[in-house]
Write a protein that holds these residues in place. Structure first.
Motif, PDB file in Angstrom:
ATOM      1  N   ARG A   1     -26.983  22.006  26.964  1.00 44.46           N
ATOM      2  CA  ARG A   1     -26.025  21.840  28.070  1.00 44.46           C
ATOM      3  C   ARG A   1     -24.656  21.400  27.540  1.00 44.46           C
ATOM      4  O   ARG A   1     -23.625  21.902  27.962  1.00 44.46           O
ATOM      5  N   PHE A   2     -24.649  20.463  26.597  1.00 45.91           N
ATOM      6  CA  PHE A   2     -23.381  19.974  26.047  1.00 45.91           C
ATOM      7  C   PHE A   2     -22.642  21.100  25.322  1.00 45.91           C
ATOM      8  O   PHE A   2     -21.425  21.273  25.495  1.00 45.91           O
ATOM      9  N   ARG A   3     -23.379  21.886  24.531  1.00 48.01           N
ATOM     10  CA  ARG A   3     -22.725  22.955  23.785  1.00 48.01           C
ATOM     11  C   ARG A   3     -22.203  24.047  24.731  1.00 48.01           C
ATOM     12  O   ARG A   3     -21.132  24.620  24.510  1.00 48.01           O
ATOM     13  N   ARG A   4     -22.925  24.314  25.817  1.00 52.77           N
ATOM     14  CA  ARG A   4     -22.475  25.325  26.779  1.00 52.77           C
ATOM     15  C   ARG A   4     -21.219  24.857  27.510  1.00 52.77           C
ATOM     16  O   ARG A   4     -20.286  25.637  27.720  1.00 52.77           O
ATOM     17  N   LEU A   5     -21.183  23.569  27.891  1.00 54.13           N
ATOM     18  CA  LEU A   5     -20.026  23.051  28.629  1.00 54.13           C
ATOM     19  C   LEU A   5     -18.832  22.775  27.721  1.00 54.13           C
ATOM     20  O   LEU A   5     -17.683  22.876  28.145  1.00 54.13           O
ATOM     21  N   HIS A   6     -19.108  22.411  26.462  1.00 54.93           N
ATOM     22  CA  HIS A   6     -18.039  22.003  25.537  1.00 54.93           C
ATOM     23  C   HIS A   6     -18.255  22.695  24.187  1.00 54.93           C
ATOM     24  O   HIS A   6     -18.662  22.066  23.205  1.00 54.93           O
ATOM     25  N   PRO A   7     -17.962  23.968  24.121  1.00 53.70           N
ATOM     26  CA  PRO A   7     -18.317  24.751  22.920  1.00 53.70           C
ATOM     27  C   PRO A   7     -17.604  24.315  21.655  1.00 53.70           C
ATOM     28  O   PRO A   7     -18.088  24.604  20.560  1.00 53.70           O
ATOM     29  N   ASP A   8     -16.464  23.614  21.772  1.00 54.04           N
ATOM     30  CA  ASP A   8     -15.692  23.254  20.577  1.00 54.04           C
ATOM     31  C   ASP A   8     -15.759  21.768  20.235  1.00 54.04           C
ATOM     32  O   ASP A   8     -15.012  21.300  19.383  1.00 54.04           O
ATOM     33  N   THR A   9     -16.628  21.035  20.888  1.00 49.97           N
ATOM     34  CA  THR A   9     -16.687  19.584  20.699  1.00 49.97           C
ATOM     35  C   THR A   9     -17.805  19.224  19.719  1.00 49.97           C
ATOM     36  O   THR A   9     -18.886  19.809  19.772  1.00 49.97           O
ATOM     37  N   PRO A  10     -17.574  18.261  18.819  1.00 52.02           N
ATOM     38  CA  PRO A  10     -18.598  17.909  17.829  1.00 52.02           C
ATOM     39  C   PRO A  10     -19.915  17.461  18.463  1.00 52.02           C
ATOM     40  O   PRO A  10     -19.927  16.751  19.470  1.00 52.02           O
ATOM     41  N   LEU A  11     -21.010  17.860  17.828  1.00 54.99           N
ATOM     42  CA  LEU A  11     -22.352  17.565  18.324  1.00 54.99           C
ATOM     43  C   LEU A  11     -23.225  17.242  17.113  1.00 54.99           C
ATOM     44  O   LEU A  11     -23.363  18.052  16.199  1.00 54.99           O
ATOM     45  N   VAL A  12     -23.775  16.036  17.089  1.00 48.67           N
ATOM     46  CA  VAL A  12     -24.627  15.584  15.993  1.00 48.67           C
ATOM     47  C   VAL A  12     -26.068  15.522  16.491  1.00 48.67           C
ATOM     48  O   VAL A  12     -26.339  14.933  17.540  1.00 48.67           O
ATOM     49  N   VAL A  13     -26.986  16.124  15.762  1.00 38.72           N
ATOM     50  CA  VAL A  13     -28.409  16.027  16.067  1.00 38.72           C
ATOM     51  C   VAL A  13     -29.069  15.209  14.962  1.00 38.72           C
ATOM     52  O   VAL A  13     -28.941  15.540  13.780  1.00 38.72           O
TER      53      VAL A  13
ATOM     54  N   LEU B   1     -17.596  10.436  11.074  1.00 40.67           N
ATOM     55  CA  LEU B   1     -16.657  10.631  12.177  1.00 40.67           C
ATOM     56  C   LEU B   1     -15.298  11.124  11.677  1.00 40.67           C
ATOM     57  O   LEU B   1     -14.657  11.963  12.318  1.00 40.67           O
ATOM     58  N   LYS B   2     -14.865  10.616  10.538  1.00 40.47           N
ATOM     59  CA  LYS B   2     -13.591  11.091   9.978  1.00 40.47           C
ATOM     60  C   LYS B   2     -13.679  12.569   9.618  1.00 40.47           C
ATOM     61  O   LYS B   2     -12.743  13.338   9.847  1.00 40.47           O
ATOM     62  N   ASP B   3     -14.820  12.975   9.061  1.00 39.13           N
ATOM     63  CA  ASP B   3     -14.987  14.381   8.696  1.00 39.13           C
ATOM     64  C   ASP B   3     -15.020  15.271   9.931  1.00 39.13           C
ATOM     65  O   ASP B   3     -14.431  16.357   9.947  1.00 39.13           O
ATOM     66  N   LEU B   4     -15.703  14.832  10.975  1.00 38.02           N
ATOM     67  CA  LEU B   4     -15.717  15.599  12.222  1.00 38.02           C
ATOM     68  C   LEU B   4     -14.331  15.661  12.835  1.00 38.02           C
ATOM     69  O   LEU B   4     -13.914  16.688  13.375  1.00 38.02           O
ATOM     70  N   ASP B   5     -13.604  14.562  12.742  1.00 34.51           N
ATOM     71  CA  ASP B   5     -12.269  14.490  13.333  1.00 34.51           C
ATOM     72  C   ASP B   5     -11.287  15.400  12.606  1.00 34.51           C
ATOM     73  O   ASP B   5     -10.280  15.816  13.171  1.00 34.51           O
ATOM     74  N   ALA B   6     -11.592  15.726  11.352  1.00 31.69           N
ATOM     75  CA  ALA B   6     -10.681  16.576  10.564  1.00 31.69           C
ATOM     76  C   ALA B   6     -10.832  18.052  10.875  1.00 31.69           C
ATOM     77  O   ALA B   6     -10.009  18.862  10.452  1.00 31.69           O
TER      78      ALA B   6
ATOM     79  N   PRO C   1     -10.635  21.627  12.809  1.00 32.93           N
ATOM     80  CA  PRO C   1      -9.527  22.173  13.605  1.00 32.93           C
ATOM     81  C   PRO C   1      -9.663  21.928  15.092  1.00 32.93           C
ATOM     82  O   PRO C   1      -8.686  21.620  15.760  1.00 32.93           O
ATOM     83  N   HIS C   2     -10.893  22.041  15.651  1.00 35.24           N
ATOM     84  CA  HIS C   2     -11.012  21.877  17.102  1.00 35.24           C
ATOM     85  C   HIS C   2     -10.670  20.466  17.541  1.00 35.24           C
ATOM     86  O   HIS C   2     -10.252  20.231  18.652  1.00 35.24           O
ATOM     87  N   ARG C   3     -10.847  19.467  16.637  1.00 33.32           N
ATOM     88  CA  ARG C   3     -10.485  18.094  16.999  1.00 33.32           C
ATOM     89  C   ARG C   3      -8.972  17.967  17.101  1.00 33.32           C
ATOM     90  O   ARG C   3      -8.450  17.302  17.984  1.00 33.32           O
ATOM     91  N   ARG C   4      -8.240  18.631  16.212  1.00 31.06           N
ATOM     92  CA  ARG C   4      -6.785  18.566  16.291  1.00 31.06           C
ATOM     93  C   ARG C   4      -6.293  19.207  17.576  1.00 31.06           C
ATOM     94  O   ARG C   4      -5.367  18.732  18.225  1.00 31.06           O
ATOM     95  N   GLU C   5      -6.949  20.321  17.964  1.00 29.36           N
ATOM     96  CA  GLU C   5      -6.563  20.982  19.210  1.00 29.36           C
ATOM     97  C   GLU C   5      -6.800  20.076  20.405  1.00 29.36           C
ATOM     98  O   GLU C   5      -5.982  19.985  21.312  1.00 29.36           O
ATOM     99  N   ARG C   6      -7.941  19.364  20.414  1.00 24.75           N
ATOM    100  CA  ARG C   6      -8.239  18.490  21.554  1.00 24.75           C
ATOM    101  C   ARG C   6      -7.275  17.315  21.612  1.00 24.75           C
ATOM    102  O   ARG C   6      -6.904  16.846  22.669  1.00 24.75           O
ATOM    103  N   ARG C   7      -6.876  16.805  20.455  1.00 26.04           N
ATOM    104  CA  ARG C   7      -5.910  15.702  20.471  1.00 26.04           C
ATOM    105  C   ARG C   7      -4.605  16.159  21.085  1.00 26.04           C
ATOM    106  O   ARG C   7      -3.972  15.436  21.845  1.00 26.04           O
ATOM    107  N   GLY C   8      -4.187  17.386  20.775  1.00 26.39           N
ATOM    108  CA  GLY C   8      -2.969  17.905  21.384  1.00 26.39           C
ATOM    109  C   GLY C   8      -3.107  18.026  22.884  1.00 26.39           C
ATOM    110  O   GLY C   8      -2.212  17.676  23.640  1.00 26.39           O
ATOM    111  N   ALA C   9      -4.285  18.493  23.340  1.00 18.22           N
ATOM    112  CA  ALA C   9      -4.502  18.615  24.783  1.00 18.22           C
ATOM    113  C   ALA C   9      -4.507  17.246  25.442  1.00 18.22           C
ATOM    114  O   ALA C   9      -4.039  17.083  26.566  1.00 18.22           O
TER     115      ALA C   9
END
Length: 659
Positions: A63-75, A312-317, A319-327
Motif C-alpha cells: 500500500r505504501f509503495r502504491r501510494l508513494h512510489p518515490d518514497t524510501p521504504l525499508v523492510v 538515513l543519510k544514504d536514503l536522503d541522498a 534523487p527522489h529525496r531531493r525532489e521531495r525536499r523541493g516540493a
C-alpha cells in the motif's frame, strides 16, 4: 523526517518485533525525527516507512509503495522471513522487491536473500542497555535463564529436558521467562515445572524484571530452531552473561563460527553436557564469558544509532529525496499565532516560584510537555497499563463518521491540547468526506508539537487549512471567535478534563459555552471511575516510564532555570483516592535537602518525605458526567463507551430551547 514503523506485533505486546520497533522508534526520535508506530500502514504521507517482517507486513509495504512510489521504504527481516518466508511466500519475496533497503540483524542473513536484492541489504545489530546489577537469584544455585515466549520455533522446553539429565549434585536451576501462547503450551509448562525440580516457569514478566533475571543468571540458554538475530543474544551480551546457543545461522552470525558454547538444535544430551561443563569447568566458563565480553561492542546503543544515522543519510541522498525536499518548500496553508518564547518562559519561572514557595508544594502539570516530556508521554501511551489512549482511539475509530454526521456542513475543528493530533485524524477524515474544506484550529502549549503535527496534516489533507495557537487554553479561547466565524466542534480529548477539579472543569466548560452558537458542539474524552488497582498501574507503570515523565519536570527546571535538583532523590508516587475520584501524582523527597534555582535567586528546603504535587486526574461516573455538563449549562447529546466500559467520549451541546 516523518517516519512510520509498521510492525505486526500489537501495542503492549512483548514480542521481539514490538521490542525492536520501540527501540528503533526511540533511536529515530533521538536523531530528531518524528515517528509513528502502527500495526499496519493504511494512509498518510511519511518520508520513510520501516516495515518489520516481509511477509506479515506485505499489505503495508504494497500500500505504501502504491501510494508513494518515490518514497524510501525499508523492510527489516526476521528469522521466519529469512529462513522460511522468502522461500515459501510470494508476498514476502515481493516485499523485498518493493523495498528501497533491506535490514538484516546479523551478517549471515545477507546470504539468505535472493541474489537480485542482496545489494540493498544492510546489517544493523540489535543493541541493548546494560541492566542494573543485582544479587544472583539464588547464590547457592547456578541459575540458567531461558528468555522467550513459548512457541514451537523456540523449542521452549529443551533446556528443562536437558536439566533432567544432569547429575544429582548439579546446582543448575532453569528460570524460564515468557508467555505461553497457547493453552497446550501452558499445560506443558506447568506439567514440566511440577515434575522437574530444576525447572521453574515464571510466565510473562515486565521487561525490566525479565532483564533483571537475565542479568542475575550465570548462563542464557537459547534453544531456537530459527532466529533472524535474536534480541535476547544482544541483551545477554550487554549483561555479560555467557550463552549456550543452538548452532543456527541467526546465532552464529552474531557469536561467530568458533564460539565454544554451541550445541546442535534439538540435541538434549548435547545441551545437557554443555550446561554441566559450564557449571563444573571454571576455565571453560571463563572462556565463554571472555568471548561474550569481546562482543559487547557489537550491541552498544551508540553503534546501532550510528547505523541508522548512516542509513538515513544514504536514503536522503537519493534523487527522489531531493525532489521531495523541493516540493516541501512550497507555501503551506498554515498560520501560527505564537504567544512568544519570552512570555512562556516568564510564566514558567513565575509558576515554579509560586508552586515551590507555597505549602504544600506543587508544580502545574502543563509544564510536563517539553520535548523530552512529550516523547516520554508518547512512550506512556504505548504501555499496556495506560489504557486511556487506546480506549479513546477505538471509540473514535468506530464513531468518527457518526460524530461528523451530527454536525453542520462547514464546521471548523478546534482542538484544545492537540499534541501529535494522531486521534484527530479520524475526525478530520470523517469531516472531509462530508465537506470540501476544513479549518482546523489546534491549541497547544508546545510550539514544536504544533509545527510537527501541522506539517504532517497539511501533507496528508490538501483540503485542510490550519490556524494554530501556541499557548495555553485561555490564549486559545480568547482568540476563538475571531478565528472561527462559523459552526465549530471543540475537541477536548485525552481525558484532559481530569486535570481540573470538578468545579474548575465545570467553569471551564461554561467558558466554552459562552462562545457557542446553536450548531456548535464540544467533544470531551472523560475517563471513568474503576477499581484502584487498575488506575494506579496506569499512573505508575512497571517500566518506570511515568516516573521518568514526572521527574522530567525537575530536569526541565534544572535546564531552563538553573536548578540543582538531584532528580534521583525524588520518588514518583501515584495513588487513587476513591472518595474524591482522582489519581494524585507527586514527587517525594527521599531525604532532607536544599535545592537552589539560580535564575529565581531561590533556595527551597525539603524534608524527608515532603512532596511536590504535580498532577490530579479526576475520574467520573456516568451520572457525574451528566452533572458536569448541566453545571456548565450544557447537555450530553450523545455518549460512546469502549467495549470494556473504561472510557467515555461525550458530545455536549447547548440545552434544547423550551417548546
Amino acid at each position: 523526517m516523518r517516519v512510520c514503523i509498521a510492525t505486526p506485533a500489537p501495542a503492549g505486546s512483548r514480542a521481539g518485533n514490538r521490542v525492536t520497533a520501540l527501540r528503533w522508534a526511540r533511536i529515530l526520535r533521538d536523531l530528531g525525527h518524528r515517528v509513528v508506530l502502527q500495526q499496519e500502514y493504511r494512509e498518510g504521507r511519511y518520508d520513510l516507512l520501516v516495515a518489520l517482517h516481509a511477509g506479515r507486513s506485505f499489505p503495508s509495504v504494497e500500500r505504501f509503495r502504491r501510494l508513494h512510489p518515490d518514497t524510501p521504504l525499508v523492510v527489516a527481516l526476521t528469522g521466519t522471513d529469512l529462513y522460511e518466508g522468502i522461500r515459501t511466500s510470494r508476498l514476502a519475496r515481493r516485499s523485498l522487491e518493493l523495498a528501497s533497503c533491506l535490514v538484516v540483524l546479523q551478517p549471515l542473513g545477507v546470504a539468505e536473500l535472493p541474489e537480485s536484492v542482496r545489494e540493498k541489504a544492510r546489517v544493523i545489530y540489535q543493541s541493548a542497555e546494560q541492566p542494573r546489577a543485582g544479587p544472583p537469584v539464588n547464590a547457592r544455585a547456578f541459575p540458567v535463564c531461558v528468555l522467550g515466549h513459548l512457541r514451537e520455533v523456540k523449542d521452549p522446553f529443551r533446556t528443562a529436558l536437558a536439566a533432567r539429565l544432569l547429575p544429582p549434585a548439579s546446582r543448575i536451576r532453569v528460570l524460564h521467562v515468557g508467555a505461553a501462547l497457547s493453552a497446550e503450551m501452558e499445560k506443558q509448562a506447568r506439567g514440566e515445572a511440577d515434575r522437574n525440580r530444576r525447572y521453574r516457569w515464571l510466565g510473562e514478566q515486565p521487561r525490566w524484571k525479565a532483564l533483571r533475571i537475565l542479568g542475575q543468571s550465570r548462563l542464557l540458554a537459547l534453544t531456537s530452531r530459527m532466529e533472524g538475530g535474536a534480541n535476547v543474544v544482544s541483551e545477554a551480551l550487554a549483561a555479560s552473561v555467557p550463552i549456550a546457543a543452538s548452532r543456527i545461522p541467526g546465532s552464529v552470525g552474531i557469536l561467530g563460527e568458533g564460539y565454544p558454547g554451541y550445541f546442535e538444535a534439538g540435541d538434549t544430551e548435547g545441551l545437557s553436557a554443555l550446561l554441566a561443563r559450564a557449571e563444573g569447568d571454571a576455565e571453560f566458563y571463563c572462556t565463554l564469558q571472555a568471548w561474550c565480553e569481546g562482543l559487547r561492542s557489537l550491541v552498544e546503543p551508540a553503534r546501532e544509532r550510528r547505523s541508522w544515522e548512516t542509513l538515513l543519510k544514504d536514503l536522503d541522498a537519493e534523487p527522489h529525496r531531493r525532489e521531495r525536499r523541493g516540493a516541501a518548500q512550497r507555501p503551506e496553508r498554515f498560520t501560527l499565532i505564537d504567544a512568544g518564547e519570552e512570555q512562556g518562559q516568564a510564566a514558567f519561572a513565575r509558576d515554579v516560584r509560586d508552586g515551590l514557595t507555597r505549602s504544600p508544594k506543587s508544580l502545574p502539570c502543563r509544564y510536563f510537555y517539553d520535548r523530552e516530556g512529550s516523547r516520554l508521554f508518547e512512550e506512556i501511551c504505548e504501555l499496556p497499563e495506560y489504557y486511556l489512549p487506546a480506549a479513546e482511539r477505538r471509540i473514535l475509530q468506530a464513531r468518527a463518521g457518526e460524530i461528523a454526521s451530527l454536525l453542520s456542513r462547514g464546521t471548523a475543528l478546534v482542538e484544545l491540547g492537540s499534541g501529535s493530533a494522531a486521534k484527530t485524524r479520524m475526525l478530520i477524515g470523517a469531516l472531509l468526506r462530508r465537506q470540501e474544506t476544513l479549518r482546523y484550529v489546534p491549541v497547544d502549549i508546545s510550539r514544536a508539537a504544533l509545527r510537527e503535527s501541522c506539517r504532517g496534516l497539511l501533507n496528508d489533507y490538501p483540503a485542510l487549512e490550519i490556524v494554530a495557537v501556541a499557548g495555553d487554553y485561555e490564549e486559545g479561547l480568547g482568540r476563538l471567535k475571531s478565528l472561527v466565524p462559523g459552526p465549530m466542534l471543540v475537541l477536548w480529548l485525552g481525558s484532559n478534563v481530569g486535570n481540573l477539579d470538578r468545579v474548575e472543569a465545570a467553569a471551564f466548560l461554561r467558558r466554552i459555552r459562552l462562545l457557542m452558537s446553536a450548531g456548535d458542539r464540544i467533544l470531551v474524552g472523560i475517563d471513568l471511575r474503576k477499581e484502584s488497582a487498575l488506575l494506579e498501574k496506569a499512573y505508575d507503570d512497571s517500566r518506570g516510564v511515568t516516573a521518568r515523565f514526572n521527574r522530567n519536570l525537575l530536569v526541565r527546571i534544572n535546564r531552563e532555570l538553573g536548578g540543582d535538583f538531584p532528580v534521583e532523590a525524588f520518588h514518583h508516587w501515584a495513588l487513587y483516592d476513591p472518595r474524591a475520584g482522582r489519581v494524585e501524582m507527586r514527587l517525594v523527597s527521599t531525604r532532607p535537602q536544599p535545592v537552589r534555582i539560580q535564575q529565581l535567586g531561590l533556595e527551597v528546603r525539603f524534608e524527608a518525605g515532603e512532596t511536590i504535587h504535580t498532577e490530579d486526574s479526576y475520574k467520573y461516573s456516568l451520572p457525574e458526567i451528566e452533572t458536569l455538563a448541566a453545571t456548565a449549562g450544557l447537555r450530553v447529546e450523545r455518549r460512546w463507551l469502549d467495549e470494556g466500559r473504561l472510557f467515555s467520549v461525550n458530545l455536549l451541546a447547548l440545552p434544547k430551547p423550551p417548546p
